[in-house]
Design a protein around this motif. Structure first.
Motif, short mmCIF file in Angstrom:
data_model
loop_
_atom_site.label_atom_id
_atom_site.label_comp_id
_atom_site.label_asym_id
_atom_site.label_seq_id
_atom_site.Cartn_x
_atom_site.Cartn_y
_atom_site.Cartn_z
N MET A 1 49.35 44.82 34.33
CA MET A 1 49.49 43.42 34.76
C MET A 1 49.27 42.49 33.58
O MET A 1 48.43 42.76 32.73
CB MET A 1 48.43 43.11 35.83
CG MET A 1 48.66 43.78 37.17
SD MET A 1 47.54 43.18 38.47
CE MET A 1 45.98 43.78 37.85
N ASN A 2 50.01 41.39 33.56
CA ASN A 2 49.76 40.37 32.56
C ASN A 2 48.67 39.42 33.06
O ASN A 2 48.10 39.63 34.15
CB ASN A 2 51.05 39.61 32.22
CG ASN A 2 51.64 38.87 33.43
OD1 ASN A 2 50.92 38.50 34.37
ND2 ASN A 2 52.95 38.64 33.40
N TYR A 3 48.37 38.39 32.28
CA TYR A 3 47.25 37.50 32.64
C TYR A 3 47.49 36.81 33.97
O TYR A 3 46.61 36.79 34.84
CB TYR A 3 47.05 36.46 31.53
CG TYR A 3 46.04 35.40 31.90
CD1 TYR A 3 44.69 35.69 32.01
CD2 TYR A 3 46.46 34.08 32.17
CE1 TYR A 3 43.77 34.71 32.37
CE2 TYR A 3 45.55 33.10 32.52
CZ TYR A 3 44.21 33.41 32.62
OH TYR A 3 43.31 32.45 32.98
N ARG A 4 48.67 36.22 34.18
CA ARG A 4 48.94 35.49 35.41
C ARG A 4 48.85 36.41 36.62
O ARG A 4 48.28 36.04 37.66
CB ARG A 4 50.33 34.86 35.33
CG ARG A 4 50.68 33.89 36.43
CD ARG A 4 49.84 32.64 36.36
NE ARG A 4 48.69 32.66 37.23
CZ ARG A 4 47.63 31.88 37.08
NH1 ARG A 4 47.56 31.03 36.08
NH2 ARG A 4 46.62 31.96 37.91
N GLU A 5 49.39 37.60 36.48
CA GLU A 5 49.33 38.58 37.57
C GLU A 5 47.89 39.00 37.85
O GLU A 5 47.50 39.19 39.00
CB GLU A 5 50.19 39.79 37.22
CG GLU A 5 51.68 39.51 37.21
CD GLU A 5 52.48 40.63 36.59
OE1 GLU A 5 53.69 40.70 36.86
OE2 GLU A 5 51.90 41.43 35.81
N THR A 6 47.09 39.10 36.80
CA THR A 6 45.69 39.50 36.96
C THR A 6 44.90 38.44 37.71
O THR A 6 44.13 38.74 38.63
CB THR A 6 45.04 39.75 35.58
OG1 THR A 6 45.74 40.82 34.92
CG2 THR A 6 43.58 40.13 35.73
N ILE A 7 45.09 37.18 37.34
CA ILE A 7 44.38 36.09 38.02
C ILE A 7 44.81 36.00 39.48
O ILE A 7 43.97 35.86 40.39
CB ILE A 7 44.63 34.75 37.30
CG1 ILE A 7 44.00 34.77 35.91
CG2 ILE A 7 44.07 33.59 38.11
CD1 ILE A 7 42.50 34.98 35.90
N ASP A 8 46.11 36.10 39.74
CA ASP A 8 46.59 36.08 41.12
C ASP A 8 46.01 37.24 41.91
O ASP A 8 45.62 37.09 43.08
CB ASP A 8 48.12 36.14 41.15
CG ASP A 8 48.77 34.87 40.63
OD1 ASP A 8 48.06 33.83 40.57
OD2 ASP A 8 49.95 34.91 40.27
N PHE A 9 45.94 38.40 41.28
CA PHE A 9 45.39 39.59 41.93
C PHE A 9 43.92 39.38 42.30
O PHE A 9 43.49 39.71 43.41
CB PHE A 9 45.53 40.78 40.98
CG PHE A 9 44.95 42.06 41.50
CD1 PHE A 9 45.53 42.71 42.58
CD2 PHE A 9 43.83 42.62 40.91
CE1 PHE A 9 45.01 43.91 43.06
CE2 PHE A 9 43.30 43.80 41.38
CZ PHE A 9 43.88 44.45 42.45
N LEU A 10 43.15 38.79 41.38
CA LEU A 10 41.73 38.54 41.65
C LEU A 10 41.56 37.55 42.80
O LEU A 10 40.73 37.75 43.70
CB LEU A 10 41.04 38.00 40.39
CG LEU A 10 40.86 38.98 39.24
CD1 LEU A 10 40.29 38.27 38.02
CD2 LEU A 10 39.95 40.13 39.64
N TYR A 11 42.36 36.48 42.79
CA TYR A 11 42.27 35.48 43.85
C TYR A 11 42.63 36.07 45.21
O TYR A 11 42.08 35.66 46.24
CB TYR A 11 43.17 34.29 43.55
CG TYR A 11 42.50 33.20 42.77
CD1 TYR A 11 41.58 32.35 43.38
CD2 TYR A 11 42.77 33.01 41.42
CE1 TYR A 11 40.95 31.34 42.66
CE2 TYR A 11 42.14 32.00 40.70
CZ TYR A 11 41.24 31.18 41.33
OH TYR A 11 40.61 30.19 40.61
N ASN A 12 43.53 37.03 45.22
CA ASN A 12 43.97 37.62 46.48
C ASN A 12 43.13 38.81 46.91
O ASN A 12 43.21 39.22 48.08
CB ASN A 12 45.44 38.05 46.37
CG ASN A 12 46.38 36.88 46.23
OD1 ASN A 12 46.18 35.83 46.84
ND2 ASN A 12 47.42 37.03 45.42
N SER A 13 42.32 39.34 45.99
CA SER A 13 41.57 40.56 46.29
C SER A 13 40.09 40.32 46.54
O SER A 13 39.44 41.12 47.21
CB SER A 13 41.72 41.56 45.14
OG SER A 13 43.07 41.88 44.90
N LEU A 14 39.55 39.21 46.00
CA LEU A 14 38.11 38.95 46.10
C LEU A 14 37.86 37.68 46.90
O LEU A 14 38.69 36.77 46.89
CB LEU A 14 37.51 38.79 44.70
CG LEU A 14 37.65 39.98 43.74
CD1 LEU A 14 37.05 39.64 42.38
CD2 LEU A 14 36.98 41.23 44.31
#
Length: 435
Positions: free
Chosen positions: A1-14
């Motif tokens: 994952m790139n940075y944007r995908e990582t941040i979106d993933f965190l917002y959607n997972s935690l």
């Protein structure tokens, strides 16, 4: 994952407090303790200063960081929430954590994060501690997220604790009286660690004195040590004259923050520096104090504190969002020079409106709006509630559209104030003024 995908993933997972509110609040330190142990107790590898309080803790944290940087220390800074970029939360000598370092932290530790299931805030705290340890900072200034006693930052044992002030905010978590809230914030006071209290309050002072006494900790009230004795505003900052109460000596400081409420915060900062100078491993010359304050915003990336976004008309963004903070900003507005006053106003859905709406001027025109988060109060409801207090205006659902509408309506000698919520201010980006 790139940075944007990582941040979106965190917002959607935690669980994220800004999205779901109380459901993201753990109210315990068990997950923080688990993350801390898993990462090898990274916060024990550098000195820390812990900063709590209802208002001003972000400004105080940035000012202290700037001063320590000018004194030659490699200085970490952890704050929350961010305005424009997640990486604002984690800085070393003013530089944000890199996008790649965010991605690598999540990639390396996601298995453990999934196992522990921390909140978004808990995860970011320990990302910061790990980042500071890996970058070998000398000292880090750590801002409490909410409260203190059960905040995930409270795993640290700092060289100094700071509590700026007590007001009524987050009462559903911290208690519905200033005494109860003070008890939660006093939870950052540690055994034999000095504590600075920014403002003396007859309700809360006994709480702090009792807790400091039980911990064997020196306690100093900033407004006992220093007094604001005069000031003058300039284009993007102000001059503040401070009197030391012990001998009456006055010193003038320049500050690149224009909010008048900083006159209280600077007393807290100066007192904290006095106490830090008593530490054998910390040397802070007066030149570093003056230069650190003069460049506090610019060197540490502090946004949204009486931030001037445009002139003619003047546009000010401020993140004040509770009764005590808004009282200060409304007082500063009352002393301003302008022809007409406009507000772009939005709040979160758990805000005690009956406590803040009476503070706003009735002779202004309002654009009632809502930030693009789940916790935003519906703009129509805000309009209805505000109307009962004599506030008139219109509903503009998107913050960016509200800015455009206000700029279209305002004349060059008018004033536009944007606020009510950190998340409203976060959507006021520079591109909105270049259309």
């Amino acid at each position: 994952m790139n940075y944007r995908e990582t941040i979106d993933f965190l917002y959607n997972s935690l669980p994220v407090f800004q999205n779901i509110g109380g459901a993201a609040y753990n109210g315990k330190l068990d997950k923080s303790d688990s993350l801390d142990e898993y990462l090898g107790f990274p916060h024990k590898k550098f000195m820390t200063i812990h900063v709590a309080g209802t208002n001003g803790k972000g400004s105080v944290s940035h000012m202290l960081t700037s001063i320590l940087m000018k004194a030659g220390y490699k200085t970490g800074l952890y704050t929350s929430p961010h305005l424009y970029d997640f990486r604002e939360r984690i800085r070393v000598n003013g530089e944000m954590i890199s996008e790649n370092e965010v991605v690598e932290f999540v990639k390396q530790h996601w298995g453990k994060i999934e196992e522990i299931k921390p909140s978004f805030f808990e995860m970011t705290v320990f990302m910061a501690f790990d980042h500071f340890a890996r970058h070998n900072v000398d000292i880090a200034v750590i801002e409490v997220g909410m409260g203190g006693r059960l905040d995930s930052t409270n795993v640290i044992t700092p060289v100094l604790s700071v509590i700026t002030n007590i007001g009524t905010d987050h009462t559903q978590f911290l208690g519905d009286t200033k005494t109860l809230i003070a008890g939660e914030k006093a939870g950052i006071i540690k055994n034999d660690v000095p504590v600075v209290i920014g403002e003396t309050d007859t309700e809360t002072a006994p709480v702090f004195i009792k807790k400091a006494g039980a911990c064997g900790s020196e306690i100093v009230f900033a407004d006992d040590r220093y007094t604001f004795s005069g000031g003058a505003a300039y284009e993007n900052g102000q001059k503040i004259c401070v009197r030391r109460n012990s001998d009456g000596r006055e010193t003038e400081y320049e500050l690149d923050l224009a909010g008048r409420y900083q006159r209280k915060n600077i007393l807290t900062v100066l007192t904290a520096i006095d106490i830090l100078r008593e530490c054998p491993d910390i040397l802070v010359p007066e030149e570093a104090v003056k230069e650190g304050l003069r460049t506090a915003s610019g060197s540490t990336g502090l946004y949204g504190r009486w931030q001037i976004r445009q002139r003619h008309p003047t546009v000010i963004c401020d993140t004040a969002h509770n009764k005590e903070g808004l009282s200060e900003t409304m007082a500063q507005l009352g002393g301003g020079k302008y022809k007409k006053l406009y507000f772009i106003l939005g709040v979160v859905n758990d805000k005690e409106l009956d406590g803040i709406l009476p503070l706003f001027p009735k002779d202004a025109y309002y654009f009632f709006t809502q930030a693009d988060i789940h916790r935003a109060l519906d703009a129509e409801e805000l309009y209805s509630r505000a109307s009962a207090y004599g506030l008139r205006g219109e509903v503009v659902l998107k913050v960016s559209d509200a800015v455009a509408a206000a700029l279209k309506k305002a004349a060059p000698d008018d004033f536009i104030y944007v606020g009510g919520s950190t998340f409203v201010v976060a959507e006021v980006t520079p591109d909105l003024f270049s259309r």
